[in-house]
Design a protein around this motif. Structure first.
Motif, mmCIF file in Angstrom:
data_model
loop_
_atom_site.group_PDB
_atom_site.id
_atom_site.type_symbol
_atom_site.label_atom_id
_atom_site.label_comp_id
_atom_site.label_asym_id
_atom_site.label_seq_id
_atom_site.Cartn_x
_atom_site.Cartn_y
_atom_site.Cartn_z
ATOM 1 N N HIS A 1 0.910 -1.130 -0.151
ATOM 2 C CA HIS A 1 -0.140 -0.143 0.049
ATOM 3 C C HIS A 1 0.878 1.149 -0.105
ATOM 4 O O HIS A 1 0.642 2.190 -0.740
ATOM 5 C CB HIS A 1 -0.955 -0.029 1.144
ATOM 6 N N LEU A 2 1.955 1.357 0.679
ATOM 7 C CA LEU A 2 2.813 2.416 0.758
ATOM 8 C C LEU A 2 3.345 2.605 -0.851
ATOM 9 O O LEU A 2 3.660 3.703 -0.997
ATOM 10 C CB LEU A 2 4.047 2.151 1.660
ATOM 11 N N ALA A 3 3.739 1.760 -1.234
ATOM 12 C CA ALA A 3 4.267 1.680 -2.718
ATOM 13 C C ALA A 3 3.129 2.328 -3.508
ATOM 14 O O ALA A 3 3.644 3.228 -4.437
ATOM 15 C CB ALA A 3 4.584 0.003 -3.131
ATOM 16 N N LYS A 4 2.096 1.810 -3.437
ATOM 17 C CA LYS A 4 0.772 2.532 -4.165
ATOM 18 C C LYS A 4 0.834 4.232 -3.972
ATOM 19 O O LYS A 4 0.660 4.601 -4.760
ATOM 20 C CB LYS A 4 -0.168 1.854 -4.119
ATOM 21 N N ILE A 5 1.158 4.418 -2.799
ATOM 22 C CA ILE A 5 1.002 5.900 -2.401
ATOM 23 C C ILE A 5 2.249 6.528 -3.005
ATOM 24 O O ILE A 5 1.791 7.606 -3.596
ATOM 25 C CB ILE A 5 1.083 6.045 -0.792
ATOM 26 N N ALA A 6 3.396 5.983 -3.016
ATOM 27 C CA ALA A 6 4.469 6.690 -3.782
ATOM 28 C C ALA A 6 4.210 6.584 -5.077
ATOM 29 O O ALA A 6 4.478 7.786 -5.648
ATOM 30 C CB ALA A 6 5.762 5.596 -3.422
ATOM 31 N N GLU A 7 3.818 5.744 -5.661
ATOM 32 C CA GLU A 7 3.420 5.858 -7.144
ATOM 33 C C GLU A 7 2.404 6.930 -7.476
ATOM 34 O O GLU A 7 2.475 7.730 -8.581
ATOM 35 C CB GLU A 7 2.947 4.571 -7.698
ATOM 36 N N THR A 8 1.318 6.985 -6.666
ATOM 37 C CA THR A 8 0.394 8.114 -6.746
ATOM 38 C C THR A 8 1.025 9.598 -6.806
ATOM 39 O O THR A 8 0.775 10.294 -7.620
ATOM 40 C CB THR A 8 -0.725 8.075 -5.748
ATOM 41 N N ALA A 9 1.993 9.547 -5.745
ATOM 42 C CA ALA A 9 2.693 10.913 -5.492
ATOM 43 C C ALA A 9 3.501 11.300 -6.543
ATOM 44 O O ALA A 9 3.515 12.456 -7.256
ATOM 45 C CB ALA A 9 3.210 10.851 -4.168
ATOM 46 N N ARG A 10 4.141 10.356 -7.084
ATOM 47 C CA ARG A 10 5.160 10.482 -8.367
ATOM 48 C C ARG A 10 4.137 10.858 -9.686
ATOM 49 O O ARG A 10 4.420 12.000 -10.216
ATOM 50 C CB ARG A 10 6.029 9.287 -8.677
ATOM 51 N N LYS A 11 3.121 10.313 -9.855
ATOM 52 C CA LYS A 11 2.217 10.498 -10.825
ATOM 53 C C LYS A 11 1.654 12.035 -10.970
ATOM 54 O O LYS A 11 1.515 12.763 -11.892
ATOM 55 C CB LYS A 11 0.868 9.683 -10.936
ATOM 56 N N LEU A 12 1.420 12.630 -9.652
ATOM 57 C CA LEU A 12 0.879 13.725 -9.201
ATOM 58 C C LEU A 12 1.844 14.875 -9.391
ATOM 59 O O LEU A 12 1.740 15.955 -9.401
ATOM 60 C CB LEU A 12 0.086 13.964 -8.348
ATOM 61 N N GLY A 13 3.289 14.462 -9.095
ATOM 62 C CA GLY A 13 4.476 15.316 -8.911
ATOM 63 C C GLY A 13 4.416 16.033 -7.691
ATOM 64 O O GLY A 13 4.627 17.229 -7.540
ATOM 65 N N ILE A 14 3.966 15.605 -6.582
ATOM 66 C CA ILE A 14 3.982 15.796 -5.157
ATOM 67 C C ILE A 14 4.788 15.148 -4.248
ATOM 68 O O ILE A 14 5.334 13.850 -4.448
ATOM 69 C CB ILE A 14 2.481 16.081 -4.727
ATOM 70 N N LEU A 15 5.191 15.788 -3.190
ATOM 71 C CA LEU A 15 5.989 15.035 -2.345
ATOM 72 C C LEU A 15 4.867 14.496 -0.923
ATOM 73 O O LEU A 15 3.717 15.043 -0.811
ATOM 74 C CB LEU A 15 6.896 15.855 -1.457
ATOM 75 N N VAL A 16 5.599 13.302 -0.434
ATOM 76 C CA VAL A 16 4.790 12.810 0.607
ATOM 77 C C VAL A 16 5.453 13.249 1.884
ATOM 78 O O VAL A 16 6.611 13.224 2.138
ATOM 79 C CB VAL A 16 4.905 11.252 0.479
ATOM 80 N N ILE A 17 4.407 13.719 2.844
ATOM 81 C CA ILE A 17 4.908 13.935 4.160
ATOM 82 C C ILE A 17 4.457 12.829 5.090
ATOM 83 O O ILE A 17 3.151 12.428 5.045
ATOM 84 C CB ILE A 17 4.472 15.155 4.949
ATOM 85 N N SER A 18 5.209 12.010 5.686
ATOM 86 C CA SER A 18 5.099 10.931 6.322
ATOM 87 C C SER A 18 5.365 10.962 7.778
ATOM 88 O O SER A 18 6.312 11.296 8.249
ATOM 89 C CB SER A 18 5.951 9.734 5.820
ATOM 90 N N PRO B 1 4.430 -5.487 9.999
ATOM 91 C CA PRO B 1 5.524 -4.827 10.414
ATOM 92 C C PRO B 1 5.539 -3.346 10.074
ATOM 93 O O PRO B 1 4.726 -3.026 9.218
ATOM 94 C CB PRO B 1 6.625 -5.484 10.042
ATOM 95 N N PHE B 2 6.251 -2.628 10.996
ATOM 96 C CA PHE B 2 6.318 -1.083 10.520
ATOM 97 C C PHE B 2 7.319 -1.031 9.280
ATOM 98 O O PHE B 2 8.366 -1.598 9.172
ATOM 99 C CB PHE B 2 6.900 -0.320 11.827
ATOM 100 N N VAL B 3 6.903 -0.571 8.241
ATOM 101 C CA VAL B 3 7.717 -0.147 6.881
ATOM 102 C C VAL B 3 7.617 1.517 6.974
ATOM 103 O O VAL B 3 6.649 2.077 6.840
ATOM 104 C CB VAL B 3 7.044 -0.573 5.805
ATOM 105 N N PRO B 4 8.891 2.152 7.108
ATOM 106 C CA PRO B 4 9.051 3.739 6.573
ATOM 107 C C PRO B 4 8.569 3.939 5.439
ATOM 108 O O PRO B 4 9.071 3.154 4.321
ATOM 109 C CB PRO B 4 10.455 3.790 7.271
ATOM 110 N N MET B 5 8.040 4.984 5.162
ATOM 111 C CA MET B 5 7.515 5.594 3.829
ATOM 112 C C MET B 5 8.710 5.820 2.931
ATOM 113 O O MET B 5 9.024 5.888 1.725
ATOM 114 C CB MET B 5 6.736 6.895 4.063
ATOM 115 N N GLY B 6 10.050 6.232 3.732
ATOM 116 C CA GLY B 6 11.180 6.363 3.060
ATOM 117 C C GLY B 6 11.979 5.591 2.151
ATOM 118 O O GLY B 6 12.641 5.679 1.556
ATOM 119 N N VAL B 7 11.404 4.295 2.626
ATOM 120 C CA VAL B 7 11.714 2.909 1.814
ATOM 121 C C VAL B 7 11.555 3.247 0.330
ATOM 122 O O VAL B 7 12.442 2.974 -0.600
ATOM 123 C CB VAL B 7 11.195 1.682 2.246
ATOM 124 N N PHE B 8 10.565 4.271 -0.052
ATOM 125 C CA PHE B 8 10.137 4.546 -1.436
ATOM 126 C C PHE B 8 10.602 5.782 -1.909
ATOM 127 O O PHE B 8 9.829 6.421 -2.672
ATOM 128 C CB PHE B 8 8.410 4.247 -1.665
#
Length: 447
Positions: free
Chosen positions: A228-245, A258-265
């Protein structure tokens, strides 16, 4: 000259001004001043409409002071008041030693104490496929201060930011205060409170600059999966925006995910990670947080996001330097057993909360909490007599049962409730039993 009381003329005037200021004005031939201050600040009023702290604390006024039972604080996440959640001895010892050393009584640079920035960079790098450096980190006075900094940094004319609903209302408050437009996307209760990614795309436009996620999540208690985090990153890339996690609850997980940091993406879309020691170390009053560019491509530095954050920090509050100075030892010396024990207590409390909620007919918990310290539950007003909405429910529960619960209206979810389970387990169980009794007492007669 002296008056009949032996006072000089000047002393007599001061005495007159103190006892009857309007007479003193008349004596001086003056007129009553027309004070020019006191006009409302619209931005501050708008920010105040999203103030969850005031909403919860207003419930304290509803308490029956004659009730001899303990107040059960299920409305805000501060586990530090309970002995079972006391912070690690190593953390306390690090703070004491640093304060006594006298080495951190001075002002720090706007970005923070260098050793603290390096410690945060090393801490974050443990869970990432690349290295974060001290230059990527800005130390803040808690994660709330990090929110303030980032909303101000992003508040370019005409810009907007996308915020989750339900969410942590400090984002709305800070955006409103600095004139940054905010728009909401929904979290989906029937899908484990995942982000509605189609909704994100629907509300975004060419002026959208960022989206916010909170993981592990406050207020829903969900933990987002790797996919799900990977899909969030792909959506942000498509829109040209940054993610504040917002990862202030990092590693506060006790379910199957497990906890996966958004920074992985971060190589897919630039990520600003915000965190702190308040939740994992159970020390919200220490006010120590951070902002970090978890962005291996360096886009955030090219866009001067970190530079702007440091610039804002230079004109805002500073976190205490001795807490910053202690941070390397706090991180290095805290044993894993402390975290394991804390998660075991939270796991027990979350289970108690979930099972007790199932016994209360007028509420529904759509998703068992897996992380953070909160859970969202739906209030069914059709089962209750004389309860108008979630705020009315919480006010009356406080008055009749001495239990404090946060109304969902403060989080953008009318007729929902946010409950914290970061409470001593026996007290938590007692509090939820009281809520159950309240609902039975106010329940509509069955036909």
């Amino acid at each position: 000259m002296h008056d009949r009381h032996g006072r000089t003329h000047t002393e007599s005037k001061y005495s007159l001004a103190r006892s009857a200021p309007h007479l003193a004005l008349m004596e001086n031939g003056g007129e009553a001043a027309k004070w020019r201050f006191g006009a409302a600040n619209p931005a501050l009023e708008a920010a105040g409409r999203h103030n969850i702290r005031s909403l919860v604390h207003d419930l304290y006024d509803c308490l029956d002071r004659t009730d001899s039972r303990s107040v059960v604080p299920l409305g805000h996440g501060d586990p530090s008041v309970f002995a079972c959640f006391r912070t690690a001895a190593a953390a306390e010892e690090a703070v004491v030693a640093t304060a006594l050393s006298g080495k951190h009584n001075n002002y720090a640079r706007a970005a923070g104490v260098e050793e603290a920035r390096s410690a945060v960079a090393e801490y974050l790098s443990r869970d990432l496929p690349y290295e974060v450096t001290a230059d990527d980190v800005v130390i803040t006075a808690g994660c709330n201060h990090a929110i303030e900094v980032m909303m101000a940094v992003l508040a370019a004319p005409g810009a907007n930011v996308l915020l989750p609903r339900p969410g942590f209302p400090m984002y709305e408050s800070r955006a409103a205060l600095c004139g940054l437009e905010f728009r909401h996307f929904d979290l989906l209760p029937d899908k484990g409170w995942e982000v509605d990614l189609h909704g994100v795309e629907a509300v975004a436009d060419e002026s959208t600059v960022a989206m916010v996620i909170v993981n592990p999540n406050n207020p829903c208690g969900c933990v987002y999966s790797y996919d799900h985090l990977a899909k969030i990153a792909e959506t942000a890339r498509k829109l040209g925006i940054l993610v504040i996690s917002d990862e202030v609850y990092d590693h506060c997980v006790f379910g199957s995910k497990p906890f996966v940091p958004m920074g992985v993406f971060g190589a897919i879309a630039p990520v600003v990670t915000m965190g702190g020691i308040s939740k994992r170390w159970m020390v919200p009053g220490w006010r120590l947080g951070w902002i970090a560019a978890t962005d291996p491509n360096g886009i955030l530095r090219d866009k001067k996001i970190i530079e702007s954050a440091i610039g804002y920090r230079a004109i805002s509050v500073d976190p205490a330097t001795f807490i910053q100075g202690a941070l390397p030892q706090i991180i290095a010396n805290t044993e894993q057993t402390f975290f394991e024990n804390a998660m075991n207590v939270l796991r027990e409390a979350a289970e108690i909360c979930y099972q007790k909620l199932k016994e209360i007919e007028c509420v529904t918990c759509p998703h068992k909490p897996e992380g953070s310290m909160f859970v969202m539950v739906k209030l069914d007003l059709s089962c209750l007599d004389g309860i108008h909405d979630d705020v009315d429910f919480c006010s009356k529960v406080a008055s009749e049962e001495s239990v404090l619960i946060c109304p969902g209206s403060g989080l953008g979810m009318k007729d929902w409730l946010r409950i914290t389970f970061a409470v001593d387990p026996p007290l938590l169980e007692d509090g939820l039993e009281r809520v159950k009794s309240f609902c039975k007492r106010h329940g509509k007669p069955r036909r």
